[in-house]
Design a protein around this motif. Sequence first.
Motif, mmCIF file in Angstrom:
data_model
loop_
_atom_site.group_PDB
_atom_site.id
_atom_site.type_symbol
_atom_site.label_atom_id
_atom_site.label_comp_id
_atom_site.label_asym_id
_atom_site.label_seq_id
_atom_site.Cartn_x
_atom_site.Cartn_y
_atom_site.Cartn_z
ATOM 1 N N GLY A 143 52.286 40.043 38.600
ATOM 2 C CA GLY A 143 51.855 41.433 38.672
ATOM 3 C C GLY A 143 50.387 41.671 38.383
ATOM 4 N N LEU A 144 49.657 40.631 37.947
ATOM 5 C CA LEU A 144 48.255 40.812 37.570
ATOM 6 C C LEU A 144 47.407 41.246 38.757
ATOM 7 C CD1 LEU A 144 46.284 40.454 35.135
ATOM 8 C CD2 LEU A 144 45.754 38.199 36.072
ATOM 9 N N ALA A 145 47.572 40.572 39.893
ATOM 10 C CA ALA A 145 46.764 40.902 41.067
ATOM 11 C C ALA A 145 47.093 42.290 41.615
ATOM 12 C CB ALA A 145 46.979 39.847 42.158
ATOM 13 N N ASP A 146 48.288 42.790 41.358
ATOM 14 C CA ASP A 146 48.703 44.080 41.906
ATOM 15 C C ASP A 146 48.259 45.262 41.050
ATOM 16 O OD1 ASP A 146 50.075 42.833 44.035
ATOM 17 O OD2 ASP A 146 51.799 42.469 42.731
ATOM 18 N N HIS A 147 48.165 45.075 39.741
ATOM 19 C CA HIS A 147 47.986 46.233 38.871
ATOM 20 C C HIS A 147 46.764 46.186 37.955
ATOM 21 C CE1 HIS A 147 51.911 47.504 40.207
ATOM 22 N NE2 HIS A 147 52.487 46.416 39.716
ATOM 23 N N ALA A 148 46.145 45.028 37.761
ATOM 24 C CA ALA A 148 45.052 44.928 36.788
ATOM 25 C C ALA A 148 43.703 45.201 37.449
ATOM 26 C CB ALA A 148 45.051 43.548 36.138
ATOM 27 N N ILE A 149 42.703 45.459 36.604
ATOM 28 C CA ILE A 149 41.336 45.651 37.051
ATOM 29 C C ILE A 149 40.432 44.834 36.154
ATOM 30 C CG2 ILE A 149 41.034 47.693 35.583
ATOM 31 C CD1 ILE A 149 39.093 48.793 37.659
ATOM 32 N N GLY A 150 39.343 44.281 36.709
ATOM 33 C CA GLY A 150 38.387 43.504 35.935
ATOM 34 C C GLY A 150 37.300 44.393 35.358
ATOM 35 N N PHE A 151 36.304 43.741 34.757
ATOM 36 C CA PHE A 151 35.210 44.505 34.163
ATOM 37 C C PHE A 151 33.921 43.684 34.243
ATOM 38 C CE2 PHE A 151 32.879 46.862 30.859
ATOM 39 C CZ PHE A 151 33.204 48.152 31.211
#
Length: 459
Positions: A132-140
Amino acid sequence: MVKERARILVVGGGYVGMYTALRLQRELKQELGRGEAEITVVTPDPYMTYQPFLPEAAAGSISPRHVVVPLRRVLPHCRVLVGEVTAVDHAARTATLTTPATDEEGTGPQRLTYDEIVLAPGSVSRTLPVPGLADHAIGFKTVEEAIGLRNHVIEQMDIASSTRDPAVRDAALTFVFVGGGYAGVEALGELEDMARYTTRYYHNIKPEDMKWILVEASDRILPEVGADLGRYTVSELRRRNIDVRLETRLDSCVDRIAVLSDGARFPTRTVVWTAGVKPHPLLAATDLPLDARGRLKCTPELTVEGATHAWAAGDAAAVPDVTATEPGKETAPNAQHAVRQAKVLADNLVRSLHGEPLRPYSHGYVGSVASLGLHQGVAHVYGRKLKGYPAWFMHRAYHLSRVPTFNRKARVLAEWTLSGLFKREIVSLGSLEHPRAEFELAAGGKPSDESSGDPKGSS
């Protein structure tokens, strides 16, 4: 004078790329004027991002356009190409390049020939196979991510304020940050500070309604500032009701539920991933030697080991630390070293062109500073440890002195002064992420998948 005409290719427009090109155009001013040298900078973006200011840009303390430095303005004597180098054949002195016009032309990637190459592509986010990381997370790492995250946080507060569903409200007001380094701690500190201030303009949201969670796999955060200040930072964050979970990992965020290795489960619409970086994939597409971590093997003079006319520094390079007492230690991949390495690299490249001996890069560690929000910070500089307001002030003073160009320094200082006199801006401009969505709906077309039918761009 140079021995022969030199075509210098600088790959990357970050700290190392910009500062190297800036110094080269100054040191080779006469050669550039006579046509004996040319400098080409290839960069995915036509600007350099001063990343230490990203947390303040996300919190609204600094305008996004003042966090970036336009390369064409500061490098008037260089040829700036917006594009990406996808491969380097150093044996043939050629680089494969794609640009925004490549697909339009239909002629395939371009090939650039060079005499000297400076590899400074930087790094990319280091991700793990978390479901699910690629679908829901955002970087900084970019200014776009910082502004998108600011918009997203305020939009979640709008959702929580207007919904009647307790589950939706709880998920909207839960914010999970993964990674206890500079990026994660500073982003969390600034955004929590902004959101807490913003609640005063919502009639049904209080600061204690929000859940801010910091997840760190090791046993401490901010290792650069030392164990004592790391423990102080944990205490300070927890005093602000931020849930700091050490020796904990994110196992999954499928279906917008953050599942941690300690068994905790948090329904959330916000997962921010700041768990480290890795070398740029370009390095694997070169014929130059790499170390076990995928970085270029370099000498203390910032040349690539076993390769002539190839140079590297910054995140992409494994540079021996000649000031270290223990053998085999390398310089840390941070801005403090990158800026100074760029200066030495440019000077050595010029010495090489003039047939002069090279000098090694040597710089002792000065210290670290970190902001935890307005008037809060930690600093370990020249052996002295500072906390609270003094550390926060030193953080601002240090980075103001380091941000490139007098123009940017003056603008940032002016914004800090105005933010101290007036109230924070709490506006979300989510429509910036999908500017055509509203017009597509008005024109009778179908909204794009990215806009999901929401003309304001809420995620």
